[in-house]
Structures are given as C-alpha cells and as structure tokens.
Design an enzyme around this catalytic site. Structure first.
Site, mmCIF file in Angstrom:
data_model
loop_
_atom_site.group_PDB
_atom_site.id
_atom_site.type_symbol
_atom_site.label_atom_id
_atom_site.label_comp_id
_atom_site.label_asym_id
_atom_site.label_seq_id
_atom_site.Cartn_x
_atom_site.Cartn_y
_atom_site.Cartn_z
ATOM 1 N N GLY B 43 0.827 -1.211 0.000
ATOM 2 C CA GLY B 43 0.000 0.000 0.000
ATOM 3 C C GLY B 43 0.850 1.244 0.000
ATOM 4 O O GLY B 43 1.846 1.304 0.706
ATOM 5 N N THR B 44 0.475 2.229 -0.816
ATOM 6 C CA THR B 44 1.374 3.374 -0.965
ATOM 7 C C THR B 44 0.867 4.388 -1.957
ATOM 8 O O THR B 44 0.122 4.049 -2.861
ATOM 9 C CB THR B 44 2.746 2.891 -1.506
ATOM 10 O OG1 THR B 44 3.487 2.355 -0.457
ATOM 11 C CG2 THR B 44 3.560 3.964 -2.170
ATOM 12 N N THR B 45 1.341 5.632 -1.834
ATOM 13 C CA THR B 45 1.441 6.543 -2.977
ATOM 14 C C THR B 45 2.808 7.210 -2.905
ATOM 15 O O THR B 45 3.151 7.814 -1.884
ATOM 16 C CB THR B 45 0.348 7.632 -2.927
ATOM 17 O OG1 THR B 45 -0.935 6.994 -2.882
ATOM 18 C CG2 THR B 45 0.434 8.524 -4.163
ATOM 19 N N SER B 180 -0.946 2.226 -4.893
ATOM 20 C CA SER B 180 -2.396 2.105 -5.042
ATOM 21 C C SER B 180 -3.108 3.451 -5.148
ATOM 22 O O SER B 180 -4.185 3.557 -5.729
ATOM 23 C CB SER B 180 -2.965 1.306 -3.859
ATOM 24 O OG SER B 180 -2.529 1.900 -2.641
#
Lengths: 245, 266
Positions: B43-45, B180
């Site tokens: 999960g990340t930006t 994501s």
C-alpha cells in the site's frame, strides 16, 4: 632447509630486512585530528596514497602499490559485507584489524615460502560519537593505536620523528586550514632525512607541489550523510599551496 | 586473503561479492506455490517530478496488510547514495532489501573503482534486481514498483526512471507516480503540467513542495492504503529533493509549517 627453528628465525629476520629495505623510500602519510574531524594527507609521485574504505573509515598506504591495493580490496570487501549483513555501525576498524587483516598479514609474513606484503598502512575512523581512532599496521601484522594522530613512512626514523611532533601539537584544536599547514610543515621537516643525491625526492614543499600530487581527505563530523569521507578539492589544495609556499 | 582475478566478473561488483559470501537473492518460479493465506504488507502513494532546480520525490507513510493499517511511519523514499533516491511501492520487505543491496552496490563500486557508477549502470542495477525478483512477484509475495531518481554529476542533469515488475525501465521527462493511490494523482499531475500556472519543470522548489504535499493528501482521500498527514501525531509525508548538491530530506519542523500552509483551504 627450514626444519630447524634457528633457520626459520633467520629466514624471518631476513624477510624483515628485505621488506624494510624495500619500504625505505616510502613517503609519509599523516593523519591528525582537527576541530571538526580527521585529516589524512600525503605527497606522492602518482595517485594511490589515501583512500576511502567505508562510511567513516579512511586508509593511507606506503609500499608496493599492488600490495596496498590487495589489502585495500580486502578491507573494502570485509567492511561492505559486514555493513550489509549487519549494520554500518558494526563496521569498526578494531574489528577489521583484529579479526581481519592483522592475523592474515602475520600468517603471510611467517610463511616464508610466500612473498611478503611490502606495506605499511595507516587506518583512521571517526566513530559514531565523533571520536577519532588512529591505527598503524605493519607488514608483519603488528598494529598499534594512537589517540592524537599518527603517521606511516618507509623510513622508521622519519616515522618516529613525525609521530613525536604530532603528539606534541594540539591538532584537535586547529581548524582544517591550520591542520593542513601544520602537517605540510611536518612533512617538509622530514625531508632532511632523505639523501641529498636522490634527485627523485622533492627537497621541499615547493618542489613537492610542483612535481608530485598532494592527496588529502577528511572524515568530517559536520556531514549529515552516512559517508563522511571527502577528498579535498583542487581549490582547497591551491589555497594551501599559496599559504605554505 | 587476496581476491582472484576472474574475467567473468565485473570489477567492483557487490552482487558477486554477496553471492560469494553465500547470499541468494532470486527465488525460483513455482506455479504450485500460493500465498496460502499469507497477508503481505504493502500500500502506498509515491511520486516524483522534475522542477526548476532538480527532482522532487515524495511519499505517504502508511503500510497496510489487507484492510489493516500496519504502520503509519513507514519511510518509502530511501537514500541510495548522495545523489540517488528510490521511492518504493509494493512489498516493503523486498523493496527495503533492494534498497540495501543497491546502496552497498553503488558505494562498493565507487570506493573500489574510485569513480562514481554511471547513471546507466545504476539504472541497470535496479533492473537486474527486479528481474531476479520475478519469481517472488508472480507468487504474489514480493511485487515492487519503484521510482528511481538521481542526479547525473557528469551531465549535470536530474533523471527519473519508473520500472515495471519485470525490470523494464522507463525514463520520465515530467512526472510519475506509483502505488495504489497513484491513479488519483497522475491525472492531476498531467493537468498541472499542461494547464497549470506553469509547467512542472519551471516551478520553484517551494511550489513543487506545496504541490507534492497536496497531491499526497488528495491520494489519501481516495485510497485507504495511503496515509494522510497527521500533524497532531507528528506524522508528515516524506518529501525529498535532488539537486546538483545531492539529495536533501525536509525535516519534521519544515514539514509541519509547510503542511499547515499547503493544506490551508483556498
């Protein structure tokens, strides 16, 4: 031929003489503290006296370039594997020496069928607390530690003279500029120990700057990055040259 | 104690040194392997774009496993060397290991060969790691989608590269984002670059920072796996800049005031 202890001792003694003779002309490399870190410097006809080993560790070498190179690579391999497998904080000079190159050098020196390493090494680190640690390693694996700076040279008298002067000089209170000037002055004083008829050896600082390279680097406590080694710039060396010439 | 010369080994190769010491990076592809209910953290930006002085790289701080928030202080922008940063999306365990290998690889090369590795060499090094990670990626345990940003001290130009999971690299001339939450902000970045006050490449450092903070906050609004800034808990996004003097991370004190001003409603 070497089955008798006396013969073995004689052979080892001969190796000492051989290596010392080969090292004799090795030019000094000095390392001293200054108010913000550690300085390492030396003059030489070609590059290859001062190196970075790891984030906080520098190396100075005197002797046969191929031998210095082999030991430099050994130190690099050990330091980087240790730093990768554990942590950069676990890479310390004491460990690299005590469990790494010192026993290997001793064994190599005493196995008299093998060619001895023709080297003398200076190793320095600025530890995590900002304290400098100075080490000097001999070709036979013997190593010593120093608190206030050290020097290596092929000529042992030159080495001892400079070492005494380093210990009598408050380098740790100096700014980098002054520490550089003082180390150049000590290097210059060592010239009188070299034979006058050897035309290849500079007789003074002016000749050294003209004919040879000054290699100098610092481990700077001010740097916030992981790797704190920095080679001095041409500008810094040019400024030094005009102040000491 | 002396290294043997081997013509098949590139001098200064840390991968070779690692393998010689018993380390194994790559996993075999085995189609029978399944995750077997293992929930991996991801999960990340993260984003990067060129601005007037170089490149800005930024990322949120949240790590998730399924619907669970595992950690809110994850550093996804990782320094590799003085001029290089890697922003990671995907499985942190693999990404952090890649970063560690790269850090040692670049530094080992620089110290042993006494020259900095070329930008092309650095880019290829990450490609190689991603290619060797395909086995883990297709088994669902180790997908990593990194952004690689660096400054080439020879050409005096900043560069951004984006990779797919097989190791192909794509040079980015304007902006990129991954993770994501990235679909939400890629459109905004494109809009800002084409029709904003000025193209991204012409923006000042402070304008670039403001935009990066706003983009991450926007991504967090629409993506549960992206964490918002939480000033009350001293949690801020990671923001770093690469310029001709190397990389620089903004500290919490700077980010505290920057988040305050950047996120104020107009």
């Amino acid at each position: 031929m070497f089955e008798e202890p006396y013969r073995w001792m004689e052979a080892v003694s001969t190796r000492h003489n051989y290596v010392q003779e080969k090292l004799k002309m090795g030019q000094p490399v000095l390392s001293v503290p200054y108010d913000d870190g550690v300085l390492v410097m030396g003059f030489s006809p070609q590059q290859g006296k001062v190196f970075e080993v790891y984030d906080r560790i520098a190396l100075g070498g005197v002797g046969h370039p191929a031998d210095v190179e082999r030991l430099r690579m050994t130190l690099l391999d050990m330091a980087h594997l240790e730093g990768f497998n554990r942590s950069a904080q676990d890479v310390t000079l004491a460990r690299l020496l005590q469990f790494g190159i010192a026993p290997a050098l001793k064994q190599n020196f005493e196995e008299i069928q093998r060619a001895p390493y023709i080297i003398r090494l200076l190793l320095v680190e600025l530890d995590g607390a900002g304290h400098p640690n100075f080490f000097r390693v001999n070709y036979d694996g013997h190593w010593e530690t120093f608190k206030s700076g050290t020097v290596i040279a092929g000529n042992e008298k030159v080495m001892d003279d400079i070492q005494n002067k380093i210990q009598d000089t408050p380098f740790a209170t100096f700014k980098l500029d002054k520490a550089l000037e003082e180390t150049c002055r000590l290097w210059n004083e060592s010239r009188k120990e070299y034979e006058d008829d050897d035309k290849t050896i500079p007789k003074n600082l002016n000749q050294a700057f003209d004919r040879w390279h000054l290699e100098a680097a610092v481990l700077s406590g001010k740097v916030e990055r992981r790797a704190i080694y920095r080679a001095l710039t041409e500008e810094e060396i040019g400024k030094l040259k005009s102040s000491v010439s | 104690m002396s290294p043997q010369f081997d013509p098949n080994i590139s001098p200064g190769d840390f991968f070779w040194l690692l393998e010689k010491s018993g380390y194994r990076w790559n996993a075999q592809i085995n189609s029978s392997d399944k995750q077997n209910g293992i929930t991996v953290t991801h999960g990340t930006t993260v984003l990067a774009f060129h601005f007037k002085g170089g490149v800005i790289v930024a990322g949120d701080r949240r790590a998730t496993a399924g619907n669970s928030i595992m950690y809110e202080r994850c550093d996804k922008v990782i320094p590799i060397d003085d001029y290089t940063l890697m922003a990671i999306a995907g499985v942190p365990a693999t990404a952090f290991e890649m970063a560690r290998v790269l850090t040692h690889n670049f530094e080992y090369y620089r110290r042993s060969q006494m020259q900095v590795m070329s930008v092309e060499g650095k880019i290829r090094a990450l490609s190689k790691l991603l290619k060797e990670n395909v086995g883990m990626a297709v088994q669902g345990l180790g997908v990593v989608s990194p952004i690689f940003a660096t400054y080439d001290i020879r050409s005096k130009k900043a560069a951004i590269h984006f990779y797919d999971m097989l190791g192909a690299d794509f040079k980015i001339s304007t902006h990129t984002a991954t993770g994501s939450g990235s679909p939400t902000i890629r459109g905004i970045l494109e809009h800002e670059d084409l029709w904003g006050e000025s193209p991204l490449l012409e923006r000042s450092e402070s304008d670039a920072i403001t935009l990066a903070i706003r983009l991450l906050q926007t991504a967090a609004q629409f993506d549960s796996a992206t964490g918002k800034a939480r000033p009350e808990d001293n949690i801020y996004p990671t923001v770093a800049l690469i310029t001709e003097t190397g990389y620089r991370f903004l500290n919490d004190q700077d980010l505290s005031s920057l988040c305050k001003t950047s996120l104020r409603r107009g």
